[in-house]
Design a protein around this motif. Structure first.
Motif, mmCIF file in Angstrom:
data_model
loop_
_atom_site.group_PDB
_atom_site.id
_atom_site.type_symbol
_atom_site.label_atom_id
_atom_site.label_comp_id
_atom_site.label_asym_id
_atom_site.label_seq_id
_atom_site.Cartn_x
_atom_site.Cartn_y
_atom_site.Cartn_z
ATOM 1 N N LYS A 1 5.487 13.268 2.897
ATOM 2 C CA LYS A 1 4.881 12.121 2.230
ATOM 3 C C LYS A 1 4.998 10.867 3.086
ATOM 4 C CE LYS A 1 5.300 13.649 -2.520
ATOM 5 N NZ LYS A 1 5.812 13.345 -3.867
ATOM 6 N N GLN A 2 6.107 10.750 3.788
ATOM 7 C CA GLN A 2 6.307 9.579 4.641
ATOM 8 C C GLN A 2 5.242 9.503 5.743
ATOM 9 O OE1 GLN A 2 8.398 7.125 4.102
ATOM 10 N NE2 GLN A 2 7.642 6.022 5.897
ATOM 11 N N ARG A 3 4.965 10.627 6.359
ATOM 12 C CA ARG A 3 3.952 10.640 7.412
ATOM 13 C C ARG A 3 2.560 10.371 6.850
ATOM 14 N NH1 ARG A 3 5.503 15.310 11.735
ATOM 15 N NH2 ARG A 3 7.505 14.415 12.319
ATOM 16 N N ILE A 4 2.305 10.865 5.647
ATOM 17 C CA ILE A 4 1.012 10.602 5.009
ATOM 18 C C ILE A 4 0.868 9.110 4.725
ATOM 19 C CG2 ILE A 4 -0.360 10.999 2.926
ATOM 20 C CD1 ILE A 4 0.708 13.877 2.933
ATOM 21 N N TRP A 5 1.944 8.460 4.257
ATOM 22 C CA TRP A 5 1.922 7.022 4.013
ATOM 23 C C TRP A 5 1.643 6.254 5.300
ATOM 24 C CZ3 TRP A 5 0.981 4.604 -0.165
ATOM 25 C CH2 TRP A 5 1.403 5.089 -1.385
ATOM 26 N N GLU A 6 2.320 6.626 6.376
ATOM 27 C CA GLU A 6 2.112 5.956 7.657
ATOM 28 C C GLU A 6 0.676 6.160 8.155
ATOM 29 O OE1 GLU A 6 5.085 7.567 10.199
ATOM 30 O OE2 GLU A 6 6.744 6.618 9.096
ATOM 31 N N PHE A 7 0.195 7.360 7.982
ATOM 32 C CA PHE A 7 -1.165 7.681 8.379
ATOM 33 C C PHE A 7 -2.179 6.840 7.594
ATOM 34 C CE2 PHE A 7 -4.970 10.389 7.709
ATOM 35 C CZ PHE A 7 -5.402 10.466 9.011
ATOM 36 N N CYS A 8 -1.956 6.706 6.296
ATOM 37 C CA CYS A 8 -2.860 5.928 5.467
ATOM 38 C C CYS A 8 -2.798 4.437 5.785
ATOM 39 C CB CYS A 8 -2.574 6.160 3.983
ATOM 40 S SG CYS A 8 -3.254 7.721 3.392
ATOM 41 N N ARG A 9 -1.625 3.959 6.132
ATOM 42 C CA ARG A 9 -1.533 2.558 6.538
ATOM 43 C C ARG A 9 -2.369 2.276 7.781
ATOM 44 N NH1 ARG A 9 4.275 2.906 6.223
ATOM 45 N NH2 ARG A 9 4.729 2.908 4.025
ATOM 46 N N GLU A 10 -2.343 3.210 8.707
ATOM 47 C CA GLU A 10 -3.133 3.051 9.925
ATOM 48 C C GLU A 10 -4.646 3.145 9.626
ATOM 49 O OE1 GLU A 10 -2.300 2.364 13.100
ATOM 50 O OE2 GLU A 10 -0.302 1.970 12.288
ATOM 51 N N VAL A 11 -5.005 4.037 8.724
ATOM 52 C CA VAL A 11 -6.417 4.224 8.394
ATOM 53 C C VAL A 11 -6.980 3.005 7.668
ATOM 54 C CG1 VAL A 11 -8.015 5.561 6.946
ATOM 55 C CG2 VAL A 11 -6.358 6.739 8.367
ATOM 56 N N LEU A 12 -6.203 2.437 6.766
ATOM 57 C CA LEU A 12 -6.696 1.328 5.946
ATOM 58 C C LEU A 12 -6.631 -0.024 6.644
ATOM 59 C CD1 LEU A 12 -5.300 2.350 2.456
ATOM 60 C CD2 LEU A 12 -7.633 2.576 3.325
ATOM 61 N N LYS A 13 -6.121 -0.091 7.845
ATOM 62 C CA LYS A 13 -6.063 -1.376 8.575
ATOM 63 C C LYS A 13 -7.444 -1.833 8.973
ATOM 64 C CE LYS A 13 -1.500 -1.415 10.513
ATOM 65 N NZ LYS A 13 -0.709 -1.405 11.723
ATOM 66 N N CYS B 1 -7.155 7.983 1.077
ATOM 67 C CA CYS B 1 -6.113 6.985 1.337
ATOM 68 C C CYS B 1 -6.245 5.809 0.372
ATOM 69 C CB CYS B 1 -6.171 6.496 2.774
ATOM 70 S SG CYS B 1 -5.427 7.628 3.953
ATOM 71 N N ARG B 2 -7.459 5.409 0.096
ATOM 72 C CA ARG B 2 -7.653 4.329 -0.882
ATOM 73 C C ARG B 2 -7.217 4.781 -2.271
ATOM 74 N NH1 ARG B 2 -11.977 -0.012 -0.039
ATOM 75 N NH2 ARG B 2 -11.104 -0.382 -2.088
ATOM 76 N N LEU B 3 -7.528 6.019 -2.627
ATOM 77 C CA LEU B 3 -7.071 6.552 -3.915
ATOM 78 C C LEU B 3 -5.551 6.581 -3.984
ATOM 79 C CD1 LEU B 3 -9.316 9.618 -4.846
ATOM 80 C CD2 LEU B 3 -9.027 7.517 -6.124
ATOM 81 N N LEU B 4 -4.923 6.970 -2.898
ATOM 82 C CA LEU B 4 -3.469 7.064 -2.865
ATOM 83 C C LEU B 4 -2.834 5.686 -2.979
ATOM 84 C CD1 LEU B 4 -1.153 9.094 -2.522
ATOM 85 C CD2 LEU B 4 -1.233 8.610 -0.090
#
Length: 88
Positions: free
Chosen positions: A76-88, A52-55
């Motif tokens: 891709k949209q779901r992956i973006w949402e998922f990464c936003r939650e992970v990086l919080k 997620c940080r790489l993305l």
């Protein structure tokens, strides 16, 4: 004539020691398997966080593909949402 009598104590002690050996081995295997499962979970979480940080830095197709494979998300949209939650 000489008669030898074998007592049953030898058989009981051998079977008792075998049962104790099996229980000891099982007592070792269970915690080792638990540790292995926990390390797998930690490794997966680290991979998700790292990818997620790489993305967030580089929006490449390979990074989307890696995250799609790890998180089992396809769009891709779901992956973006998922990464936003992970990086919080």
């Amino acid at each position: 004539m000489k008669f030898e009598l074998k007592t049953e104590n030898e058989n009981y002690s051998k079977s008792f020691s075998q049962v104790l050996g099996i229980l000891f081995i099982l007592a070792l295997i269970i915690p080792i398997c638990d540790i292995a499962l926990k390390l797998g979970i930690i490794s997966r979480n680290y991979q998700v966080y790292y990818n997620c940080r790489l993305l967030s830095v580089e929006k490449s197709k390979t990074n989307f593909h890696k995250l799609s494979r790890i998180s089992k998300l396809k769009s891709k949209q779901r992956i973006w949402e998922f990464c936003r939650e992970v990086l919080k």
